[in-house]
Design a protein around this motif. Structure first.
Motif, PDB file in Angstrom:
ATOM      1  N   GLN A  31       2.241   0.942   5.859  1.00  0.00           N
ATOM      2  CA  GLN A  31       0.904   1.464   5.599  1.00  0.00           C
ATOM      3  C   GLN A  31       0.971   2.721   4.733  1.00  0.00           C
ATOM      4  OE1 GLN A  31      -0.318   1.849   9.661  1.00  0.00           O
ATOM      5  NE2 GLN A  31      -1.550  -0.016   9.605  1.00  0.00           N
ATOM      6  N   ALA A  32       1.877   3.635   5.070  1.00  0.00           N
ATOM      7  CA  ALA A  32       2.013   4.874   4.299  1.00  0.00           C
ATOM      8  C   ALA A  32       2.481   4.581   2.877  1.00  0.00           C
ATOM      9  CB  ALA A  32       2.991   5.809   4.995  1.00  0.00           C
ATOM     10  N   LYS A  34      -0.455   3.224   0.929  1.00  0.00           N
ATOM     11  CA  LYS A  34      -1.424   4.260   0.552  1.00  0.00           C
ATOM     12  C   LYS A  34      -0.908   5.095  -0.613  1.00  0.00           C
ATOM     13  CE  LYS A  34      -3.844   4.767   4.887  1.00  0.00           C
ATOM     14  NZ  LYS A  34      -4.527   5.685   5.760  1.00  0.00           N
ATOM     15  N   GLU A  40      -0.998   2.969  -3.788  1.00  0.00           N
ATOM     16  CA  GLU A  40      -2.380   2.813  -4.245  1.00  0.00           C
ATOM     17  C   GLU A  40      -2.869   4.087  -4.931  1.00  0.00           C
ATOM     18  OE1 GLU A  40      -6.833   1.731  -2.545  1.00  0.00           O
ATOM     19  OE2 GLU A  40      -5.165   1.944  -1.138  1.00  0.00           O
ATOM     20  N   ALA A  41      -2.565   5.237  -4.334  1.00  0.00           N
ATOM     21  CA  ALA A  41      -2.994   6.515  -4.907  1.00  0.00           C
ATOM     22  C   ALA A  41      -2.351   6.749  -6.279  1.00  0.00           C
ATOM     23  CB  ALA A  41      -2.652   7.657  -3.970  1.00  0.00           C
ATOM     24  N   THR A  81      -2.097  -0.409  -7.899  1.00  0.00           N
ATOM     25  CA  THR A  81      -3.150  -0.195  -6.912  1.00  0.00           C
ATOM     26  C   THR A  81      -3.282  -1.416  -6.006  1.00  0.00           C
ATOM     27  OG1 THR A  81      -4.334   1.241  -8.442  1.00  0.00           O
ATOM     28  CG2 THR A  81      -5.595   0.377  -6.598  1.00  0.00           C
ATOM     29  N   GLY A 136      -0.375  -1.663  -3.652  1.00  0.00           N
ATOM     30  CA  GLY A 136      -0.541  -0.696  -2.568  1.00  0.00           C
ATOM     31  C   GLY A 136      -1.465  -1.213  -1.488  1.00  0.00           C
ATOM     32  N   LYS A 137      -2.572  -1.823  -1.919  1.00  0.00           N
ATOM     33  CA  LYS A 137      -3.505  -2.391  -0.944  1.00  0.00           C
ATOM     34  C   LYS A 137      -2.854  -3.531  -0.172  1.00  0.00           C
ATOM     35  CE  LYS A 137      -7.773  -1.139  -3.280  1.00  0.00           C
ATOM     36  NZ  LYS A 137      -8.997  -1.629  -3.939  1.00  0.00           N
ATOM     37  N   GLN A 178      -0.543  -2.118   2.429  1.00  0.00           N
ATOM     38  CA  GLN A 178      -1.320  -1.607   3.561  1.00  0.00           C
ATOM     39  C   GLN A 178      -1.773  -2.752   4.460  1.00  0.00           C
ATOM     40  OE1 GLN A 178      -4.388   1.465   2.903  1.00  0.00           O
ATOM     41  NE2 GLN A 178      -3.624   1.516   0.797  1.00  0.00           N
TER      42      GLN A 178
END
Length: 57
Positions: free
Chosen positions: A13-14, A17, A20-21, A32, A35-36, A39
């Motif tokens: 999850q980290a 995130k 994605e950022a 992005t 990243g999603k 997560q």
């Protein structure tokens, strides 16, 4: 083993995130989306572990 899986879920999850950022900052839609996805994978793993815990107790 459950603690290891829960830690792995949190790590995914980290990682998702962060990815994605970074993808948003640099304007990289693929990063992005990755990243999603990371997560979501972490969320699914965490839900699985919570379900296991429910049946154990």
């Amino acid at each position: 083993m459950a603690k290891e899986e829960k830690a792995r879920a949190k790590k995914e999850q980290a990682k998702g995130k962060a990815k994605e950022a970074v993808g948003r900052v640099v304007g990289n839609e693929r990063m992005t989306a990755e990243g999603k996805a990371d997560q979501a994978k972490g969320d699914a793993r965490q839900a699985k572990e919570k379900g296991k815990d429910t049946f154990r107790h």
